[in-house]
Design a protein around this motif. Structure first.
Motif, PDB file in Angstrom:
ATOM      1  N   UNK A  64     122.537  72.787  61.628  1.00 12.63           N
ATOM      2  CA  UNK A  64     122.008  73.498  62.717  1.00 12.63           C
ATOM      3  C   UNK A  64     122.525  72.981  64.149  1.00 12.63           C
ATOM      4  N   UNK A  65     122.907  73.947  64.785  1.00 12.47           N
ATOM      5  CA  UNK A  65     123.485  74.169  66.033  1.00 12.47           C
ATOM      6  C   UNK A  65     122.807  75.006  67.175  1.00 12.47           C
ATOM      7  N   UNK A  66     122.820  74.825  68.427  1.00 14.16           N
ATOM      8  CA  UNK A  66     122.882  75.588  69.463  1.00 14.16           C
ATOM      9  C   UNK A  66     123.990  75.573  70.093  1.00 14.16           C
ATOM     10  N   UNK A  67     124.857  76.552  70.414  1.00 14.10           N
ATOM     11  CA  UNK A  67     125.883  76.703  71.010  1.00 14.10           C
ATOM     12  C   UNK A  67     125.823  77.741  72.188  1.00 14.10           C
ATOM     13  N   UNK A  68     126.094  77.356  73.317  1.00 13.19           N
ATOM     14  CA  UNK A  68     125.878  78.086  74.498  1.00 13.19           C
ATOM     15  C   UNK A  68     126.923  77.762  75.735  1.00 13.19           C
ATOM     16  N   UNK A  69     127.083  78.809  76.603  1.00 11.21           N
ATOM     17  CA  UNK A  69     127.949  78.496  77.652  1.00 11.21           C
ATOM     18  C   UNK A  69     127.522  77.417  78.580  1.00 11.21           C
ATOM     19  N   UNK A  70     128.231  76.756  79.163  1.00 13.02           N
ATOM     20  CA  UNK A  70     128.144  75.737  80.162  1.00 13.02           C
ATOM     21  C   UNK A  70     127.720  76.708  81.377  1.00 13.02           C
ATOM     22  N   UNK A  71     126.682  76.756  82.042  1.00 14.17           N
ATOM     23  CA  UNK A  71     126.360  77.600  83.318  1.00 14.17           C
ATOM     24  C   UNK A  71     126.843  77.508  84.396  1.00 14.17           C
ATOM     25  N   UNK A  72     127.026  78.575  85.413  1.00 17.02           N
ATOM     26  CA  UNK A  72     127.955  78.453  86.452  1.00 17.02           C
ATOM     27  C   UNK A  72     127.496  77.245  87.465  1.00 17.02           C
ATOM     28  N   UNK A  73     126.327  76.719  87.495  1.00 16.94           N
ATOM     29  CA  UNK A  73     126.018  75.767  88.495  1.00 16.94           C
ATOM     30  C   UNK A  73     126.572  74.404  87.819  1.00 16.94           C
ATOM     31  N   UNK A  74     126.969  74.146  86.829  1.00 15.03           N
ATOM     32  CA  UNK A  74     127.613  73.067  86.388  1.00 15.03           C
ATOM     33  C   UNK A  74     129.236  73.377  86.190  1.00 15.03           C
ATOM     34  N   UNK A  75     129.369  74.689  85.570  1.00 15.89           N
ATOM     35  CA  UNK A  75     130.698  75.141  85.392  1.00 15.89           C
ATOM     36  C   UNK A  75     131.347  75.071  86.818  1.00 15.89           C
ATOM     37  N   UNK A  76     130.858  75.054  87.855  1.00 17.88           N
ATOM     38  CA  UNK A  76     131.359  75.029  89.192  1.00 17.88           C
ATOM     39  C   UNK A  76     132.355  73.826  89.444  1.00 17.88           C
ATOM     40  N   UNK A  91     119.150  59.916  62.898  1.00 23.77           N
ATOM     41  CA  UNK A  91     119.195  60.887  61.946  1.00 23.77           C
ATOM     42  C   UNK A  91     119.308  62.304  63.110  1.00 23.77           C
ATOM     43  N   UNK A  92     120.517  62.962  62.802  1.00 24.32           N
ATOM     44  CA  UNK A  92     120.801  64.239  63.646  1.00 24.32           C
ATOM     45  C   UNK A  92     120.794  65.371  62.807  1.00 24.32           C
ATOM     46  N   UNK A  93     119.780  66.279  62.885  1.00 22.74           N
ATOM     47  CA  UNK A  93     119.647  67.466  61.760  1.00 22.74           C
ATOM     48  C   UNK A  93     120.207  68.650  62.876  1.00 22.74           C
ATOM     49  N   UNK A  94     120.333  68.312  64.100  1.00 23.53           N
ATOM     50  CA  UNK A  94     120.724  69.475  64.948  1.00 23.53           C
ATOM     51  C   UNK A  94     121.527  68.845  66.079  1.00 23.53           C
ATOM     52  N   UNK A  95     122.471  69.623  66.464  1.00 22.79           N
ATOM     53  CA  UNK A  95     123.585  69.169  67.603  1.00 22.79           C
ATOM     54  C   UNK A  95     123.881  70.579  68.307  1.00 22.79           C
ATOM     55  N   UNK A  96     123.872  70.054  69.620  1.00 23.37           N
ATOM     56  CA  UNK A  96     123.782  70.991  70.560  1.00 23.37           C
ATOM     57  C   UNK A  96     125.253  71.045  71.169  1.00 23.37           C
ATOM     58  N   UNK A  97     126.026  72.149  71.425  1.00 26.45           N
ATOM     59  CA  UNK A  97     127.511  72.397  71.820  1.00 26.45           C
ATOM     60  C   UNK A  97     127.427  73.229  73.178  1.00 26.45           C
ATOM     61  N   UNK A 106     134.480  73.336  85.442  1.00 25.82           N
ATOM     62  CA  UNK A 106     135.632  74.490  85.073  1.00 25.82           C
ATOM     63  C   UNK A 106     135.607  75.125  84.024  1.00 25.82           C
ATOM     64  N   UNK A 107     136.675  76.226  83.899  1.00 28.13           N
ATOM     65  CA  UNK A 107     136.638  76.783  82.547  1.00 28.13           C
ATOM     66  C   UNK A 107     137.511  75.981  81.537  1.00 28.13           C
ATOM     67  N   UNK A 108     136.991  75.978  80.165  1.00 33.85           N
ATOM     68  CA  UNK A 108     137.680  75.154  79.081  1.00 33.85           C
ATOM     69  C   UNK A 108     136.822  73.824  79.011  1.00 33.85           C
ATOM     70  N   UNK A 109     135.828  73.775  79.747  1.00 33.08           N
ATOM     71  CA  UNK A 109     134.855  72.341  79.447  1.00 33.08           C
ATOM     72  C   UNK A 109     134.270  72.398  78.097  1.00 33.08           C
ATOM     73  N   UNK A 110     134.423  71.306  77.385  1.00 29.79           N
ATOM     74  CA  UNK A 110     133.818  71.425  75.924  1.00 29.79           C
ATOM     75  C   UNK A 110     132.938  70.254  76.007  1.00 29.79           C
ATOM     76  N   UNK A 111     131.467  70.147  75.564  1.00 31.07           N
ATOM     77  CA  UNK A 111     130.768  69.137  75.409  1.00 31.07           C
ATOM     78  C   UNK A 111     129.815  69.213  74.062  1.00 31.07           C
ATOM     79  N   UNK A 112     129.483  68.090  73.651  1.00 34.29           N
ATOM     80  CA  UNK A 112     128.818  67.968  72.386  1.00 34.29           C
ATOM     81  C   UNK A 112     127.735  66.836  72.748  1.00 34.29           C
ATOM     82  N   UNK A 113     126.652  67.159  72.123  1.00 30.66           N
ATOM     83  CA  UNK A 113     125.501  66.520  72.355  1.00 30.66           C
ATOM     84  C   UNK A 113     124.486  66.047  71.072  1.00 30.66           C
ATOM     85  N   UNK A 114     124.172  65.021  71.118  1.00 28.87           N
ATOM     86  CA  UNK A 114     123.367  64.630  69.948  1.00 28.87           C
ATOM     87  C   UNK A 114     122.648  63.132  70.160  1.00 28.87           C
TER      88      UNK A 114
END
Length: 289
Positions: free
Chosen positions: A261-273, A231-237, A276-284
């Motif tokens: 229900x979603x939380x959507x946020x940027x990939x922070x610089x320490x992982x984004x390093x 059961x997923x009532x929340x998904x993070x992106x 890279x730009x354009x990374x897209x991730x889905x978590x559940x």
């Protein structure tokens, strides 16, 4: 029941508003770009970071060391709080080990013998780690003990699914994830990799498709298979400075699964390093991971 605090690190990529609302202590990993070091106490705007990467800057990253972890643990213990630290994947960083060493030193030195520090390797990254932290926070706020929360995290962390794609294979090549030949060929023919985080907490390629839109849809297709029975009532992106693509993935998830229900946020610089730009991730939550 002892008072306790849930702690994580900046690799969880949780929004600052969430961190402040739930009073989460954050262990900070740093990065260097164009000769300057940034961390939580000396931040750089995320959009500026990705702009610099797009212009050719190549950041490097550093794990948190045991002394940093020890100081943060002690700041909580001194207030009469036990500590539950949910750490960035050991498959991607030595930060979990730094936390473990710090906890062992505190116990050996008997600085606060009546208090406890529990360090958990989440085997997760970005908002995958963030989603586990969120689940733990919900349990704590519902009155669960630290032991109950820690037990749930250990039992369920391998059901935290990470599906992601990147827009530029050369960043994965720089991190040793793909060969130079694969990066060149994939770029020429517009191949987009599908990746996940495996049970050892490593980034692993699991497939590839041609074209950006198809890669985003493939993330959601895989989600449909994995979350059966959960059961997923929340998904993070999380995303590497591509909010329109994040909105597209959110729209697909809403339409296909009815999740609101979603939380959507940027990939922070320490992982984004590394991604890279354009990374897209889905978590559940799902199975298999």
């Amino acid at each position: 029941m002892n008072s306790y605090v849930i702690m994580t690190d900046n690799m969880a990529d949780l929004p600052e508003s969430y961190i402040q609302e739930h009073k989460l202590p954050i262990l900070s990993l740093s990065y260097v770009i164009d000769g300057e070091t940034y961390d939580r106490d000396h931040p750089q705007d995320v959009k500026e970071f990705y702009s610099r990467m797009r212009s050719g800057s190549m950041p490097t990253t550093s794990q948190a060391n045991p002394q940093q972890a020890k100081e943060l643990f002690l700041s909580c213990l001194s207030k009469g709080q036990d500590v539950l630290y949910l750490a960035f994947s050991s498959g991607l960083s030595g930060t979990y080990n730094s936390g473990r060493i710090a906890a062992a030193e505190i116990e050996e030195e008997q600085l606060y013998p009546e208090r406890k520090v529990v360090v958990i390797d989440t085997l997760s990254a970005s908002l995958g780690e963030g989603l586990l932290v969120h689940k733990a926070v919900q349990m704590k706020e519902a009155g669960k003990t630290m032991e109950e929360v820690a037990s749930w995290v250990e039992e369920n962390k391998l059901h935290l699914c990470h599906n992601f794609t990147v827009d530029d294979l050369f960043h994965l090549h720089r991190g040793g994830r793909v060969s130079k030949a694969t990066a060149i060929l994939g770029t020429v023919i517009n191949i987009k990799p599908l990746l996940h985080v495996d049970n050892e907490g490593h980034l692993i390629a699991i497939g590839k498709v041609r074209g950006r839109k198809k890669s985003l849809a493939a993330l959601v297709d895989r989600m449909g298979e994995q979350m059966k029975g959960f059961e997923n009532t929340e998904v993070f992106i999380s995303h590497g400075d591509c909010p329109e693509d994040a909105g597209y993935v959110e729209k697909l998830v809403r339409e296909r699964f009815g999740i609101e229900d979603f939380i959507i946020n940027e990939v922070g610089p320490t992982i984004g390093a590394h991604s890279g730009p354009g990374t897209m991730a889905l978590f559940f939550m799902g199975n298999p991971r």
